[in-house]
Scaffold this motif. Structure first.
Motif, PDB file in Angstrom:
ATOM      1  N   LEU A  43      -7.096   7.450   5.935  1.00  0.00           N
ATOM      2  CA  LEU A  43      -8.026   6.341   5.756  1.00  0.00           C
ATOM      3  C   LEU A  43      -7.683   5.179   6.682  1.00  0.00           C
ATOM      4  CD1 LEU A  43      -8.242   6.415   1.852  1.00  0.00           C
ATOM      5  CD2 LEU A  43     -10.142   6.886   3.423  1.00  0.00           C
ATOM      6  N   TYR A  44      -6.399   4.877   6.800  1.00  0.00           N
ATOM      7  CA  TYR A  44      -5.988   3.741   7.626  1.00  0.00           C
ATOM      8  C   TYR A  44      -6.283   4.021   9.094  1.00  0.00           C
ATOM      9  CZ  TYR A  44      -3.455  -0.527   8.665  1.00  0.00           C
ATOM     10  OH  TYR A  44      -3.144  -1.801   9.070  1.00  0.00           O
ATOM     11  N   LEU A  61     -11.704   1.068   1.776  1.00  0.00           N
ATOM     12  CA  LEU A  61     -10.502   1.862   2.002  1.00  0.00           C
ATOM     13  C   LEU A  61      -9.662   1.936   0.731  1.00  0.00           C
ATOM     14  CD1 LEU A  61      -8.172   1.490   5.123  1.00  0.00           C
ATOM     15  CD2 LEU A  61      -7.268   1.970   2.864  1.00  0.00           C
ATOM     16  N   ARG A 107      -3.465  10.784   2.336  1.00  0.00           N
ATOM     17  CA  ARG A 107      -4.795  10.174   2.211  1.00  0.00           C
ATOM     18  C   ARG A 107      -4.789   8.750   2.767  1.00  0.00           C
ATOM     19  NH1 ARG A 107      -5.167  11.061  -2.654  1.00  0.00           N
ATOM     20  NH2 ARG A 107      -4.790   9.036  -3.643  1.00  0.00           N
ATOM     21  N   MET A 108      -3.739   7.993   2.445  1.00  0.00           N
ATOM     22  CA  MET A 108      -3.669   6.629   2.954  1.00  0.00           C
ATOM     23  C   MET A 108      -3.605   6.617   4.482  1.00  0.00           C
ATOM     24  SD  MET A 108      -0.808   3.646   2.323  1.00  0.00           S
ATOM     25  CE  MET A 108       0.172   4.142   3.749  1.00  0.00           C
ATOM     26  N   ALA A 110       1.148   4.183  -2.918  1.00  0.00           N
ATOM     27  CA  ALA A 110       1.056   5.628  -2.675  1.00  0.00           C
ATOM     28  C   ALA A 110       2.224   6.342  -3.330  1.00  0.00           C
ATOM     29  CB  ALA A 110       1.036   5.905  -1.166  1.00  0.00           C
ATOM     30  N   ASN A 121     -11.202   4.214  -1.870  1.00  0.00           N
ATOM     31  CA  ASN A 121     -11.006   5.626  -1.547  1.00  0.00           C
ATOM     32  C   ASN A 121      -9.549   6.053  -1.662  1.00  0.00           C
ATOM     33  OD1 ASN A 121     -13.746   6.082  -0.986  1.00  0.00           O
ATOM     34  ND2 ASN A 121     -13.520   5.425   1.136  1.00  0.00           N
ATOM     35  N   PHE A 122      -8.648   5.093  -1.519  1.00  0.00           N
ATOM     36  CA  PHE A 122      -7.216   5.368  -1.571  1.00  0.00           C
ATOM     37  C   PHE A 122      -6.725   5.520  -3.015  1.00  0.00           C
ATOM     38  CE2 PHE A 122      -2.945   2.936  -1.225  1.00  0.00           C
ATOM     39  CZ  PHE A 122      -2.212   4.103  -1.314  1.00  0.00           C
ATOM     40  N   TRP A 124       0.834  -1.199   0.000  1.00  0.00           N
ATOM     41  CA  TRP A 124       0.000   0.000   0.000  1.00  0.00           C
ATOM     42  C   TRP A 124       0.871   1.253   0.000  1.00  0.00           C
ATOM     43  CZ3 TRP A 124      -4.959  -0.676   3.472  1.00  0.00           C
ATOM     44  CH2 TRP A 124      -5.574  -1.895   3.153  1.00  0.00           C
TER      45      TRP A 124
END
Length: 364
Positions: free
Chosen positions: A90-91, A112, A86-87, A74, A115-116, A70
């Motif tokens: 969200l996380y 998630l 953003r990540m 990014a 949205n990521f 992930w």
């Protein structure tokens, strides 16, 4: 007192001694599995991928499993600084009931990921310089296509017992699947280096969501991923089961004429090969039979003194979900504080790059 510790293989140390630490020499960046631990590197990741590495553009492999995949996704955004922010948001903001079902957790992670990376798929898979590779595992034997939870429990019990005997026996139960950029031939990974069967699957905008989900799918806590476009039929789980800290044959890229250093921002100075090896202290890549794989690796990790400044004296981790329970706001606040503290890691690394202090570099 330092916030970072540095460890290097002999070739990496010699290179830094002769040339300093230059962005142009970085060929590979690995990113380990570890769930919320990855949050600590947000500020450092933003600086690395938003400032330092773009100052010396070249083809680089970014390879990760679970949260590492992930993070590297990014990094491949057109605006990596915004993507990491953003990540992280969200996380941190995951919220679950006291006893969520596997489907509940899976659904939350699907949302998630949407949205990521939703709307950014092509910029990630077609980045002009970065070549993203994500690690996941495919089940064999009882784990090939389990239809019941009891079968999965039996399969992972058998895998755990096999791994106690030897890591190579785990290969009878799980195999590695690398979902990565076709523009990178990845010869150093394709030449067999361990007992695990390994498949290579092209990464495209139509399978990046499933690949990210599979790479972070925790056994029994989430539903397995049962199909990934372009990948072999089967059942997929977290890449960290085989490649927890990505103990891979990096020395094979040491001779890259464009520069063959591996820069590894890591959570610890230990390299645990697989998730099932965490409780086996003798199984560490740094002093195992393949320690020469790390000859060209510079590993950077938070120091013990830095960890003591964090809430509960440690990095955020998955156990925090149980420790804080449904007091989500308290957990989220502490994770956000850890992200802010990570700015100290960024600043210290940038200072080291500007003026490397060789006395701080210890052997891997």
């Amino acid at each position: 007192m330092h916030n970072l510790i540095f460890h290097a293989g002999p070739k990496a140390l010699q290179h830094v001694r002769e040339h300093g630490l230059r962005a142009q020499d970085i060929a590979v960046i690995p990113a380990a599995a570890g769930g919320p631990k990855g949050l600590i590197f947000q500020a450092l990741d933003q600086w690395l991928f938003g400032h330092w590495l773009p100052s010396a553009p070249r083809e680089r492999m970014l390879i990760g499993s679970s949260i590492g995949a992930w993070r590297m996704a990014a990094a491949c955004h057109a605006d990596p600084v915004a993507a990491f922010a953003r990540m992280g948001e969200l996380y941190c903001n995951q919220r679950y009931d006291a006893k969520p079902s596997a489907q509940n957790v899976t659904d939350a992670c699907i949302e998630l990921i949407e949205n990521f990376i939703g709307g950014h798929e092509e910029e990630i898979t077609e980045h002009p310089h970065f070549r993203l590779h994500m690690l996941t595992v495919r089940g064999r034997r009882l784990l090939r296509a389990p239809k019941r939870r009891a079968t999965m429990i039996g399969g992972f019990t058998a895998a755990t017992l096999a791994n106690l005997t030897s890591r190579s026996r785990l290969g009878r139960h799980l195999e590695r699947v690398v979902i990565g950029d076709e523009r990178d031939p990845a010869f150093w990974l394709k030449a067999k280096f361990d007992a695990f069967g390994t498949h290579f699957v092209p990464l495209n905008s139509d399978n990046i969501h499933a690949a990210l989900l599979a790479s972070g799918t925790l056994p029994l806590i989430m539903e397995p991923v049962r199909a990934i476009p372009h990948a072999p039929n089967g059942t997929y789980w977290d890449g960290g089961l085989i490649d927890y800290h990505l103990a891979l044959p990096y020395s094979r890229v040491a001779g890259d004429p464009a520069g063959g250093l591996v820069l590894y921002p890591h959570f610890t100075d230990q390299m645990v090969p697989g998730w099932l090896d965490k409780s086996l202290p003798w199984r560490r890549a740094s002093y195992g039979k393949h320690s020469d794989w790390l000859d060209n690796v510079l590993l950077v990790a938070p120091s013990e003194s830095f960890l003591r400044t964090l809430s509960r004296g440690k990095l955020p981790d998955r156990q925090d979900f149980f420790y804080y329970g449904t007091d989500h706001d308290f957990r989220i606040r502490n994770w956000q504080l850890a992200i802010s503290a990570g700015q100290l890691l960024r600043d210290e690394f940038a200072t080291f790059v500007a003026n490397p202090d060789l006395s701080r570099i210890l052997p891997i």
